[in-house]
Design a protein around this motif. Structure first.
Motif, PDB file in Angstrom:
ATOM      1  N   LEU A 113       0.579  -1.596  -0.360  1.00 15.44           N
ATOM      2  CA  LEU A 113      -0.179  -0.151  -0.035  1.00 15.44           C
ATOM      3  C   LEU A 113       0.692   1.425   0.054  1.00 15.44           C
ATOM      4  O   LEU A 113       0.657   2.121  -0.155  1.00 15.44           O
ATOM      5  CB  LEU A 113      -1.075  -0.121   1.181  1.00 15.44           C
ATOM      6  N   ALA A 114       1.817   1.191   0.944  1.00 20.57           N
ATOM      7  CA  ALA A 114       2.560   2.000   1.051  1.00 20.57           C
ATOM      8  C   ALA A 114       4.652   1.907   0.979  1.00 20.57           C
ATOM      9  O   ALA A 114       4.527   0.473   1.294  1.00 20.57           O
ATOM     10  CB  ALA A 114       2.400   3.466   1.994  1.00 20.57           C
ATOM     11  N   LYS A 115       5.689   2.480   1.232  1.00 15.72           N
ATOM     12  CA  LYS A 115       6.928   2.074   1.605  1.00 15.72           C
ATOM     13  C   LYS A 115       6.890   1.111   2.325  1.00 15.72           C
ATOM     14  O   LYS A 115       7.575   0.036   2.471  1.00 15.72           O
ATOM     15  CB  LYS A 115       7.848   3.237   2.249  1.00 15.72           C
ATOM     16  N   ARG A 117       3.544   0.116   4.215  1.00 20.67           N
ATOM     17  CA  ARG A 117       2.353  -0.732   4.719  1.00 20.67           C
ATOM     18  C   ARG A 117       2.025  -1.865   4.064  1.00 20.67           C
ATOM     19  O   ARG A 117       2.624  -1.195   2.703  1.00 20.67           O
ATOM     20  CB  ARG A 117       1.269   0.673   4.789  1.00 20.67           C
TER      21      ARG A 117
END
Length: 175
Positions: A113-115, A117
């Motif tokens: 989802l993100a770096k 996450r």
């Protein structure tokens, strides 16, 4: 392949069991953390006694831990302020099955989802005598202090996460 490469490869293979036997811990993945969490706490309700919430801390992000504690403290304050009333206590589970129960689950895809996450999709099955119910929830993990910690759960998501009101943290903060 040269003899030197073969020997280097064999030495590398030999060190893996030694590192593990010497207490080297295998790297945990969000999928393995999800499995560990579900095996231990998957069929419990989220709003438990504060001491039980604190024991779950090894799995929870700082934010989710704070949201669980705040929701529980809010419920305790309501009960104390309204001793004669039947409170509308929230019983939010860590999965969206009826009564927070399931018979089995399968870890699905892990999505970045993100770096730091990720989301892990989990398929659940609950079987009664006549029916079999299947659903998916999404467990969102955040990397905190080198460990994957559960940060939120999106209930009954199909592919993409559903509306905000189906997120565990949103539900906790609204009650």
């Amino acid at each position: 392949m040269t003899m030197r490469r073969v020997l280097a490869f064999l030495v590398l293979l030999a060190t893996i069991p030694l590192a593990h036997a010497a207490g080297g811990k295998p790297q945990q993945t969000p999928g393995s953390r999800t499995r560990e969490f579900l095996d231990v706490h998957g069929q419990e309700i989220a709003l438990q006694e504060i001491k039980r919430i604190d024991r779950m801390r090894i799995f929870l992000s700082k934010d989710l831990h704070a949201a669980l504690r705040a929701a529980r403290i809010g419920q305790e304050a309501f009960v104390a302020a309204h001793p004669g009333d039947k409170p509308g206590l929230v019983e939010v589970g860590f999965n969206s099955g009826d009564g927070n129960e399931f018979d089995s689950y399968a870890i699905g895809l892990t999505n970045m989802l993100a770096k730091n996450r990720v989301a892990v999709d989990v398929g659940f099955v609950d079987s009664d005598q006549d029916t079999m119910v299947r659903w998916k929830d999404r467990y969102e993990w955040v990397l905190e202090g080198g460990t994957w910690r559960l940060d939120d759960i999106v209930f009954r998501s199909e592919g993409r996460p559903g509306p905000r009101e189906h997120r565990l943290k949103t539900m906790l903060r609204s009650h």
